[in-house]
Design a protein around this motif. Structure first.
Motif, PDB file in Angstrom:
ATOM      1  N   ILE A   1     -87.867 -31.145 -27.218  1.00 54.60           N
ATOM      2  CA  ILE A   1     -87.200 -32.104 -28.093  1.00 54.60           C
ATOM      3  C   ILE A   1     -86.846 -31.398 -29.409  1.00 54.60           C
ATOM      4  O   ILE A   1     -87.730 -30.931 -30.127  1.00 54.60           O
ATOM      5  CB  ILE A   1     -88.102 -33.325 -28.412  1.00 54.60           C
ATOM      6  N   VAL A   2     -85.560 -31.329 -29.688  1.00 57.40           N
ATOM      7  CA  VAL A   2     -85.084 -30.795 -30.965  1.00 57.40           C
ATOM      8  C   VAL A   2     -84.392 -31.966 -31.668  1.00 57.40           C
ATOM      9  O   VAL A   2     -83.301 -32.368 -31.271  1.00 57.40           O
ATOM     10  CB  VAL A   2     -84.115 -29.609 -30.769  1.00 57.40           C
ATOM     11  N   PRO A   3     -85.041 -32.532 -32.682  1.00 54.33           N
ATOM     12  CA  PRO A   3     -84.443 -33.705 -33.330  1.00 54.33           C
ATOM     13  C   PRO A   3     -83.141 -33.351 -34.033  1.00 54.33           C
ATOM     14  O   PRO A   3     -82.892 -32.186 -34.360  1.00 54.33           O
ATOM     15  CB  PRO A   3     -85.511 -34.138 -34.337  1.00 54.33           C
ATOM     16  N   ILE A   4     -82.330 -34.364 -34.277  1.00 51.95           N
ATOM     17  CA  ILE A   4     -81.119 -34.167 -35.082  1.00 51.95           C
ATOM     18  C   ILE A   4     -81.595 -33.799 -36.485  1.00 51.95           C
ATOM     19  O   ILE A   4     -82.400 -34.510 -37.091  1.00 51.95           O
ATOM     20  CB  ILE A   4     -80.258 -35.439 -35.115  1.00 51.95           C
ATOM     21  N   HIS A   5     -81.118 -32.663 -36.972  1.00 51.37           N
ATOM     22  CA  HIS A   5     -81.564 -32.168 -38.266  1.00 51.37           C
ATOM     23  C   HIS A   5     -80.444 -31.391 -38.955  1.00 51.37           C
ATOM     24  O   HIS A   5     -79.401 -31.145 -38.361  1.00 51.37           O
ATOM     25  CB  HIS A   5     -82.805 -31.287 -38.094  1.00 51.37           C
TER      26      HIS A   5
ATOM     27  N   ASP B   1     -72.806 -38.147 -40.664  1.00 53.56           N
ATOM     28  CA  ASP B   1     -73.922 -38.688 -41.458  1.00 53.56           C
ATOM     29  C   ASP B   1     -74.467 -40.005 -40.925  1.00 53.56           C
ATOM     30  O   ASP B   1     -75.559 -40.424 -41.315  1.00 53.56           O
ATOM     31  CB  ASP B   1     -73.488 -38.875 -42.916  1.00 53.56           C
ATOM     32  N   ASN B   2     -73.721 -40.661 -40.033  1.00 53.89           N
ATOM     33  CA  ASN B   2     -74.168 -41.927 -39.438  1.00 53.89           C
ATOM     34  C   ASN B   2     -74.814 -41.743 -38.071  1.00 53.89           C
ATOM     35  O   ASN B   2     -75.160 -42.711 -37.412  1.00 53.89           O
ATOM     36  CB  ASN B   2     -72.994 -42.900 -39.331  1.00 53.89           C
ATOM     37  N   GLY B   3     -74.939 -40.486 -37.629  1.00 55.78           N
ATOM     38  CA  GLY B   3     -75.548 -40.213 -36.336  1.00 55.78           C
ATOM     39  C   GLY B   3     -74.589 -40.270 -35.168  1.00 55.78           C
ATOM     40  O   GLY B   3     -75.011 -40.208 -34.015  1.00 55.78           O
ATOM     41  N   LYS B   4     -73.299 -40.370 -35.442  1.00 60.73           N
ATOM     42  CA  LYS B   4     -72.301 -40.403 -34.376  1.00 60.73           C
ATOM     43  C   LYS B   4     -72.029 -38.975 -33.903  1.00 60.73           C
ATOM     44  O   LYS B   4     -71.761 -38.075 -34.706  1.00 60.73           O
ATOM     45  CB  LYS B   4     -71.007 -41.043 -34.868  1.00 60.73           C
TER      46      LYS B   4
ATOM     47  N   MET C   1     -82.882 -36.652 -38.941  1.00 59.57           N
ATOM     48  CA  MET C   1     -82.208 -37.952 -38.833  1.00 59.57           C
ATOM     49  C   MET C   1     -83.063 -38.936 -38.047  1.00 59.57           C
ATOM     50  O   MET C   1     -83.566 -38.613 -36.985  1.00 59.57           O
ATOM     51  CB  MET C   1     -80.848 -37.777 -38.149  1.00 59.57           C
ATOM     52  N   LYS C   2     -83.178 -40.110 -38.625  1.00 56.38           N
ATOM     53  CA  LYS C   2     -83.880 -41.210 -37.952  1.00 56.38           C
ATOM     54  C   LYS C   2     -82.830 -42.041 -37.218  1.00 56.38           C
ATOM     55  O   LYS C   2     -81.840 -42.427 -37.814  1.00 56.38           O
ATOM     56  CB  LYS C   2     -84.596 -42.099 -38.956  1.00 56.38           C
ATOM     57  N   LYS C   3     -83.034 -42.266 -35.933  1.00 56.11           N
ATOM     58  CA  LYS C   3     -82.049 -43.052 -35.174  1.00 56.11           C
ATOM     59  C   LYS C   3     -82.648 -44.347 -34.724  1.00 56.11           C
ATOM     60  O   LYS C   3     -83.771 -44.529 -34.579  1.00 56.11           O
ATOM     61  CB  LYS C   3     -81.560 -42.248 -33.966  1.00 56.11           C
TER      62      LYS C   3
END
Length: 129
Positions: A47-51, A74-77, A127-129
């Motif tokens: 697991i490599v988080p969005i960073h 910046d919105n996780g899209k 990033m928190k999703k």
């Protein structure tokens, strides 16, 4: 230093025994070296988080195996995907760009380089999703 296939195999074997399914080999000359250069051994399921790295660009090259690099706004899209294989693209990820990756093949090894000394990611850079 010459890094041979046997070292790749050793890194892969180690990654398979670690809960996070990855490990790295630090390629710096010393802990005072003002750059980050490493080989990362990845296994499917890691697991490599969005960073992001706000103070450094990041260069990635696939040495062995297969992974996909993902880019986000910046919105996780999801804004882009790059298929990474040996002999393929070289990525230079811009400072502040949100990204993550997915390992698609056992035994994947990637080279990674960043500016400056190692600093763990802060909560504001994951990033928190």
């Amino acid at each position: 230093m010459i890094i041979r296939k046997a070292k790749f195999n050793e890194l892969t074997a180690q990654a398979k025994t670690i809960e996070r399914l990855r490990c790295n080999l630090d390629l710096r000359n010393s802990t005072e070296d003002n750059s980050q250069r490493m080989l990362n051994a990845l296994e499917p399921g890691t697991i490599v988080p969005i960073h992001r790295h706000r103070d450094s660009s990041e260069t990635c090259i696939c040495i062995r195996g297969h992974f996909e690099e993902y880019f986000y706004d910046d919105n996780g899209k999801l804004t882009g995907t790059v298929d990474m294989v040996p002999g393929g693209d070289v990525l230079n990820i811009e400072k502040g760009q949100w990204h993550s990756l997915k390992c698609l093949e056992s035994g994947t090894i990637l080279f990674e380089a960043k500016d400056g000394p190692y600093e763990p990611l802060g909560e504001e850079d994951i990033m928190k999703k």
